[in-house]
Design a protein around this motif. Structure first.
Motif, PDB file in Angstrom:
ATOM      1  N   UNK A  95      47.022  19.271  28.896  1.00  0.00           N
ATOM      2  CA  UNK A  95      45.828  18.811  29.617  1.00  0.00           C
ATOM      3  C   UNK A  95      45.901  17.302  29.865  1.00  0.00           C
ATOM      4  N   UNK A  96      45.562  16.900  31.078  1.00  0.00           N
ATOM      5  CA  UNK A  96      45.367  15.475  31.351  1.00  0.00           C
ATOM      6  C   UNK A  96      43.951  15.143  30.910  1.00  0.00           C
ATOM      7  N   UNK A  97      43.830  14.231  29.964  1.00  0.00           N
ATOM      8  CA  UNK A  97      42.518  14.010  29.348  1.00  0.00           C
ATOM      9  C   UNK A  97      42.022  12.594  29.551  1.00  0.00           C
ATOM     10  N   UNK A  98      40.714  12.461  29.668  1.00  0.00           N
ATOM     11  CA  UNK A  98      40.067  11.175  29.886  1.00  0.00           C
ATOM     12  C   UNK A  98      38.907  11.026  28.914  1.00  0.00           C
ATOM     13  N   UNK A 129      36.893  15.177  38.341  1.00  0.00           N
ATOM     14  CA  UNK A 129      37.663  15.497  39.553  1.00  0.00           C
ATOM     15  C   UNK A 129      39.158  15.254  39.334  1.00  0.00           C
ATOM     16  N   UNK A 130      39.444  14.241  38.502  1.00  0.00           N
ATOM     17  CA  UNK A 130      40.845  13.827  38.336  1.00  0.00           C
ATOM     18  C   UNK A 130      41.530  14.426  37.122  1.00  0.00           C
ATOM     19  N   UNK A 131      40.755  14.713  36.093  1.00  0.00           N
ATOM     20  CA  UNK A 131      41.352  15.126  34.814  1.00  0.00           C
ATOM     21  C   UNK A 131      40.987  16.577  34.491  1.00  0.00           C
ATOM     22  N   UNK A 132      41.807  17.181  33.603  1.00  0.00           N
ATOM     23  CA  UNK A 132      41.528  18.557  33.183  1.00  0.00           C
ATOM     24  C   UNK A 132      40.471  18.593  32.086  1.00  0.00           C
ATOM     25  N   UNK A 133      40.431  17.504  31.305  1.00  0.00           N
ATOM     26  CA  UNK A 133      39.591  17.490  30.111  1.00  0.00           C
ATOM     27  C   UNK A 133      38.908  16.134  30.027  1.00  0.00           C
ATOM     28  N   UNK A 170      52.746  11.757  16.324  1.00  0.00           N
ATOM     29  CA  UNK A 170      51.821  12.882  16.529  1.00  0.00           C
ATOM     30  C   UNK A 170      51.957  13.318  17.972  1.00  0.00           C
ATOM     31  N   UNK A 171      51.699  14.590  18.269  1.00  0.00           N
ATOM     32  CA  UNK A 171      51.788  15.018  19.665  1.00  0.00           C
ATOM     33  C   UNK A 171      50.613  14.473  20.465  1.00  0.00           C
ATOM     34  N   UNK A 172      50.855  14.095  21.701  1.00  0.00           N
ATOM     35  CA  UNK A 172      49.731  13.655  22.528  1.00  0.00           C
ATOM     36  C   UNK A 172      48.923  14.884  22.934  1.00  0.00           C
ATOM     37  N   UNK A 173      47.726  14.635  23.395  1.00  0.00           N
ATOM     38  CA  UNK A 173      46.836  15.697  23.861  1.00  0.00           C
ATOM     39  C   UNK A 173      47.533  16.500  24.961  1.00  0.00           C
ATOM     40  N   UNK A 174      48.243  15.792  25.809  1.00  0.00           N
ATOM     41  CA  UNK A 174      48.912  16.455  26.923  1.00  0.00           C
ATOM     42  C   UNK A 174      50.068  17.335  26.437  1.00  0.00           C
ATOM     43  N   UNK A 207      42.802  26.956  36.489  1.00  0.00           N
ATOM     44  CA  UNK A 207      42.114  26.722  35.227  1.00  0.00           C
ATOM     45  C   UNK A 207      40.833  25.904  35.424  1.00  0.00           C
ATOM     46  N   UNK A 208      39.836  26.215  34.628  1.00  0.00           N
ATOM     47  CA  UNK A 208      38.587  25.450  34.727  1.00  0.00           C
ATOM     48  C   UNK A 208      38.725  24.084  34.063  1.00  0.00           C
ATOM     49  N   UNK A 209      37.933  23.134  34.533  1.00  0.00           N
ATOM     50  CA  UNK A 209      37.849  21.836  33.874  1.00  0.00           C
ATOM     51  C   UNK A 209      37.081  22.016  32.565  1.00  0.00           C
ATOM     52  N   UNK A 210      37.340  21.140  31.613  1.00  0.00           N
ATOM     53  CA  UNK A 210      36.616  21.208  30.336  1.00  0.00           C
ATOM     54  C   UNK A 210      35.929  19.867  30.083  1.00  0.00           C
ATOM     55  N   UNK A 211      34.644  19.930  29.792  1.00  0.00           N
ATOM     56  CA  UNK A 211      33.890  18.734  29.393  1.00  0.00           C
ATOM     57  C   UNK A 211      33.422  18.921  27.955  1.00  0.00           C
ATOM     58  N   UNK A 212      33.821  18.018  27.090  1.00  0.00           N
ATOM     59  CA  UNK A 212      33.334  18.052  25.706  1.00  0.00           C
ATOM     60  C   UNK A 212      32.426  16.842  25.504  1.00  0.00           C
ATOM     61  N   UNK A 213      31.150  17.120  25.331  1.00  0.00           N
ATOM     62  CA  UNK A 213      30.158  16.056  25.109  1.00  0.00           C
ATOM     63  C   UNK A 213      29.831  16.000  23.623  1.00  0.00           C
TER      64      UNK A 213
END
Ligand code: ZN
Length: 414
Positions: free
Chosen positions: A254-257, A302-306, A245-249, A1-7
């Protein structure tokens, strides 16, 4: 899976300005990296909240992350508290609090106490008070801001009866331009429960008690001598409590930062279970260290999916200063740092949580430009701006549409 960056540029969208040839601050900006992403990616516009609603930052962010902006919204106080990294376990009511100036009749003279820069000593002097079995903890935040946390048996009892704490605001901030000269409001429980009314009464007592202490505190004695407004009243708003509430993961796998400067956005991220990476010089202001934030983003990818990267400067330029050139300049300064972002195996989305209009110095429901780069899909849009994005192949999407779209492009089955 690709990494996702939301700016997310806070308050990115704007309206055309006559003195700028009817262009917006984003359209005015020289931004070769954002334009290149738009040219090689797909564009559209986002309507984060349903039409007709005033777009607050916190509700819009929840919507963009795919949460129910009403049902999952814990109240501003909770998000501010989490932003300060306070540990909440669901047995508290949290308020956003501001130190304000009132006269002897509790008429509000200044909701920010002359923009006092440090309230630590004042907060310390009135924190820890107990009234009717309720403990009041006041934690200082940036400038005139603080967070007020209520704990104790009456709070537990109340929260077992209501889903969300709805103790009304005592800060008359919604009274409009005439808020100065208005008396501070009496808190009450909107749910009209017996326990809630007791809590509201205790809060009122706490405010009157602290008003006396603050009035004679050495910090305020000095301010009085120097002719500055006294920080002599704790105005509360945005009551709330941690909701399940459900966590993002759990929701997306996704492991999110999160990389942000302003406490509110760190609080939103923590509420959704994202890891918040503290970045030196990330202040959530126009002077934030943009370079460090982008560098941390690259490491986090590098470390997180999102990775959620947030910049507040666009909103501040428009809402606090009403200055389109300042907004343009901030976008340009961020853009300069974006050239080093990876473009392989990544989905990059750039948008805002809402529009903030320089001319009115206020949020607006105008749709917000969106670009999504995934290295594959493209459309005819060549630059990132309000008008251009409306021609993009993504069309107009709602806040709730964003995460499913990013996951799909990232190659994640949901
Ligand atoms: Zn915002």
């Amino acid at each position: 899976m690709k990494k996702i960056l939301l700016l997310i540029f806070d308050g990115l969208g704007d309206q055309p300005i006559a003195s700028l040839d009817n262009r917006t601050p984003l359209e005015m900006a020289a931004k070769k990296n954002l334009d290149s992403l738009a040219e090689r990616g797909s564009c559209g516009v986002i309507q984060p909240l349903p039409e007709g609603l005033y777009p607050t930052s916190e509700e819009c962010h929840l919507a963009l992350f795919g949460y129910d902006f009403q049902k999952d919204y814990p109240g501003r106080g909770v998000l501010e508290a989490l932003g300060l990294d306070l540990k909440l376990n669901g047995k508290e009511i949290a308020f956003r609090a501001n130190f304000g100036t009132v006269d002897d009749d509790l008429i509000l003279k200044d909701p920010r106490a002359g923009l006092i820069t440090d309230v630590r000593m004042l907060a310390h002097a009135v924190s820890g008070k107990e009234i009717g079995g309720i403990n009041f903890e006041l934690v200082p935040s940036l400038g005139h801001r603080a967070v007020l946390i209520l704990r104790g048996e009456p709070v537990n009892g109340y929260l077992s009866e209501v889903r969300r704490a709805v103790i009304t605001d005592t800060d008359p901030h919604k009274a409009g331009p005439h808020q100065l000269g208005v008396r501070v409001l009496k808190p009450r429980d909107e749910a009209k429960t017996e326990k809630g009314q007791l809590i509201a009464k205790a809060l009122e007592e706490y405010q009157l008690h602290t008003h006396q202490i603050l009035n004679t505190h050495p910090v305020n004695q000095k301010r009085r001598r120097q002719g500055q407004p006294l920080a002599n009243f704790i105005l509360t708003r945005g009551s709330g409590n941690i909701l399940s509430r459900p966590s993002f993961r759990a929701k997306y796998g996704l492991r999110a930062c999160c990389i942000a400067g302003a406490p509110l956005y760190k609080g939103i991220a923590r509420y959704l279970g994202m890891t918040v990476r503290e970045v030196r010089g990330a202040t959530g202001t126009l002077e934030t260290n943009i370079k460090s934030k982008v560098k941390s983003t690259k490491l986090a990818l590098r470390e997180y999916d999102f990775v959620f990267l947030h910049f507040k400067g666009t909103d501040i330029a428009a809402e606090d200063y009403g200055d389109p050139r300042l907004k343009t300049d901030f976008i340009q300064r961020v853009d300069k740092q974006l050239g080093s972002l990876p473009r392989q195996d990544i989905v990059i989305a750039v948008t805002g949580d809402h529009s903030t209009v320089c001319a009115t110095k206020d949020h607006s429901a105008d749709p917000v430009p969106l670009l999504i780069y995934d290295g594959i899909h493209q459309d005819a849009v060549l630059s990132f701006g309000e008008k251009e994005c409306r021609r993009g192949r993504l069309g107009t999407i709602s806040g709730a549409d964003l995460m499913p779209l990013l996951l799909k492009l990232g190659g994640k089955n949901v």
